[in-house]
Design a protein around this motif. Sequence first.
Motif, PDB file in Angstrom:
ATOM      1  N   THR A 177       6.134 -52.760  78.057  1.00 43.00           N
ATOM      2  CA  THR A 177       5.617 -51.724  77.077  1.00 43.00           C
ATOM      3  C   THR A 177       6.352 -52.139  75.716  1.00 43.00           C
ATOM      4  O   THR A 177       5.500 -52.301  74.685  1.00 43.00           O
ATOM      5  N   ASP A 178       7.483 -52.496  75.724  1.00 46.38           N
ATOM      6  CA  ASP A 178       8.070 -52.734  74.429  1.00 46.38           C
ATOM      7  C   ASP A 178       7.453 -53.967  73.641  1.00 46.38           C
ATOM      8  O   ASP A 178       7.100 -53.994  72.767  1.00 46.38           O
ATOM      9  N   LYS A 206       6.439 -46.118  72.322  1.00 47.48           N
ATOM     10  CA  LYS A 206       7.257 -46.777  73.475  1.00 47.48           C
ATOM     11  C   LYS A 206       7.872 -45.670  74.074  1.00 47.48           C
ATOM     12  O   LYS A 206       8.155 -45.672  75.305  1.00 47.48           O
ATOM     13  N   ASP A 207       8.419 -44.644  73.540  1.00 45.67           N
ATOM     14  CA  ASP A 207       9.225 -43.469  74.278  1.00 45.67           C
ATOM     15  C   ASP A 207       8.151 -42.683  75.262  1.00 45.67           C
ATOM     16  O   ASP A 207       8.648 -42.271  76.066  1.00 45.67           O
ATOM     17  N   ASN A 212       7.286 -45.073  78.054  1.00 41.91           N
ATOM     18  CA  ASN A 212       8.320 -45.250  79.116  1.00 41.91           C
ATOM     19  C   ASN A 212       8.806 -43.838  79.719  1.00 41.91           C
ATOM     20  O   ASN A 212       8.913 -44.078  80.994  1.00 41.91           O
ATOM     21  N   THR A 228       9.171 -50.785  81.279  1.00 47.80           N
ATOM     22  CA  THR A 228       9.587 -50.577  79.999  1.00 47.80           C
ATOM     23  C   THR A 228       9.566 -51.684  79.258  1.00 47.80           C
ATOM     24  O   THR A 228       9.269 -51.765  77.922  1.00 47.80           O
ATOM     25  N   ILE A 231       3.600 -53.024  72.997  1.00 47.40           N
ATOM     26  CA  ILE A 231       3.674 -52.231  71.556  1.00 47.40           C
ATOM     27  C   ILE A 231       4.210 -52.792  70.237  1.00 47.40           C
ATOM     28  O   ILE A 231       3.290 -52.796  69.307  1.00 47.40           O
ATOM     29  N   ASP A 232       5.267 -53.781  70.380  1.00 40.96           N
ATOM     30  CA  ASP A 232       5.550 -54.551  69.328  1.00 40.96           C
ATOM     31  C   ASP A 232       4.471 -55.372  68.688  1.00 40.96           C
ATOM     32  O   ASP A 232       4.369 -55.797  67.639  1.00 40.96           O
ATOM     33  N   LYS A 250       5.938 -47.163  66.480  1.00 41.86           N
ATOM     34  CA  LYS A 250       6.171 -48.032  67.538  1.00 41.86           C
ATOM     35  C   LYS A 250       7.034 -47.471  68.523  1.00 41.86           C
ATOM     36  O   LYS A 250       6.900 -47.283  69.763  1.00 41.86           O
ATOM     37  N   GLN A 251       8.202 -46.987  67.806  1.00 45.39           N
ATOM     38  CA  GLN A 251       9.091 -46.246  68.708  1.00 45.39           C
ATOM     39  C   GLN A 251       8.832 -44.898  69.433  1.00 45.39           C
ATOM     40  O   GLN A 251       9.021 -44.783  70.649  1.00 45.39           O
TER      41      GLN A 251
END
Length: 172
Positions: free
Chosen positions: A87-88, A56-57, A60, A84, A91-92, A52-53
């Motif tokens: 997206t967060d 996101k990165d 973003n 951002t 994605i979560d 996930k992270q």
Amino acid sequence: MNKLTIATMALIILAIGYIAAGPYLALSGIKVALENNDSVKLQTHIDFQVLKQNLKDQINASAFQSSMGDANSPFSALAAGIVTTITDKVIDAMVTPSGIMAALSNKGFEGSVFDKKHKLFKDATISFDSHDMASIWVPVENSENARFVLKREGIDWKLINIIVPNLHQIFH
């Protein structure tokens, strides 16, 4: 050589062989879990928090880079902030075992890589990036290869990143 030395050497060779075969076993495990709609089994092959992270990165950074291309617009930074936040949340919600299973079910997205008509990981190749990192390269129509990054955790390998080809084009 005594029997203990031979047994130890054989055990070491088997362990090295198992670790080297790990990315292939992880890819097979992911395929089987997806084909059988088994979200519990899928969790054993994917580190969802790290994945996930990383996604996101990646998204973003692409959105930020795209918004900086139009530095004269006062809304570019605002747009990047909104992307951002969205997206967060997306994605979560989507990058979970059940979210992936839902996307790959019969209600998947028509014509996308999630469409069941596409053979999962067809023509994929695996390369070792280091002793504890490997990449699965999957051809994508009209694009560069998608890259699925695996990291070794002990003797197991887990999916930790998906590098989407031409992601920057989404934001242009």
